[in-house]
Design an enzyme around this catalytic site. Structure first.
Site: not given
Ligand code: NAD
Length: 265
Positions: A151-152, A94, A155, A161-162
């Site tokens: 977005h928050h 995602g 981000k 991406g959406t």
């Molecule tokens: P976030 O920063 O809260 O979470 C990301 C997590 O990944 C963190 O806990 C971080 O420590 C961890 N991380 C980073 N590097 C890592 C590694 N090498 N190994 C393991 N863990 C690692 O972010 P979020 O708001 O949860 O969003 C994450 C991604 O998902 C973003 O790219 C966001 O745009 C995307 N997103 C996609 C959708 C969707 O529907 N596809 C919805 C919401 C967010």
């Protein structure tokens, strides 16, 4: 150990906004088993309460036949895809912000492991992806198309991406290539708007999970199509629905939420 009749899930980025929610929903679902959580070493205290092994790489908790759900960042997700291939797993990705080259790399891994990537896992946005091109065609070239997303404040990538996915669907409806027609900044004496352009603008603030508005500005009227994600649960539930769908799929091409929603059953 593999769980009989339950779908085994490994959550990558398990301390994150999305990862922590998905880990909780997986644990609450009687049909799913959380068999591993992956998080950076410096964030692992946040996941110490999970009833599963925690590691800093998928390779350390990989389980053949399990599905990894990864909401982290593009470079991390490419590692997940690589480890999924090596360990006979599938993966739902995602993360957003992939470059074109990184998307091609992801598609290469998808030839060897069942992989699904979508910048937005919600049903609503995926239905809009089908609806917006119809609107663009029906309204015709007299209607200028624009896109705005909010977005928050945390981000990292912009535009979302959406927003790119929705704007791409609008562009294609006119046989345009989005990279050629996208305007992401208007500042100063920029002259009149061109017919062949789509503005894609980003606002950031607070804790907004995601708002996307597509505009069609016509002579004497405006059509706005707005999607508001009120909580992150619709993304998380979409990812879990996608994980269930992916277990029945073979490698070959990179799947998307469109496959799940429109080809299910
Ligand atoms: P976030 O920063 O809260 O979470 C990301 C997590 O990944 C963190 O806990 C971080 O420590 C961890 N991380 C980073 N590097 C890592 C590694 N090498 N190994 C393991 N863990 C690692 O972010 P979020 O708001 O949860 O969003 C994450 C991604 O998902 C973003 O790219 C966001 O745009 C995307 N997103 C996609 C959708 C969707 O529907 N596809 C919805 C919401 C967010």
């Amino acid at each position: 150990m593999a769980n009989e009749q339950k779908l085994d899930i490994v959550v990558i980025g398990a301390a994150g906004r999305m990862g922590s929610l998905i880990a909780r929903l997986v644990q609450e679902d009687p049909g799913l088993a959380l068999v591993g959580a992956v998080e950076r070493n410096d964030s692992q205290t946040a996941v110490s309460g999970l009833q599963c092994p925690v590691a800093d790489s998928l390779a350390a908790v990989a389980l053949p036949g399990a599905i990894a759900i990864d909401f982290t960042a593009p470079q991390v997700s490419l590692g997940t895809a690589r480890d999924a291939v090596k360990s006979g797993m599938g993966a739902i990705i995602g993360s957003t912000g992939f470059t074109e080259g990184q998307k091609r790399e992801l598609a290469e891994y998808a030839r060897e492991a069942p992989l699904l990537w979508s910048a937005n896992m919600s049903v609503g946005v995926n239905v809009l992806l089908r609806l917006l091109p119809q609107l663009a065609k029906a309204l015709g070239p007299a209607y200028d198309m624009e896109m705005m997303e909010i977005h928050h404040r945390h981000k990292r990538d912009a535009p979302s991406g959406t927003a790119l996915m929705l704007a791409d669907a609008m562009a294609r409806a006119r046989d345009w290539e989005l990279p050629e027609v996208r305007r992401s900044c208007r500042d100063g004496i920029i002259g009149e708007r061109q017919d062949k352009e789509i503005g894609v603008m980003a606002l950031r603030g607070g804790d907004v999970p995601g708002i996307h508005t597509s505009y069609f500005f016509g002579p004497g009227e405006i059509i706005e199509v707005k999607h508001t994600a009120e909580t992150r649960e619709n993304f998380a539930n979409g990812a879990i629905r996608a994980a269930r769908w992916l277990t029945g799929q073979k490698p070959g091409r990179l799947y998307s939420m469109q496959d799940v929603i429109f080809e299910e059953k």
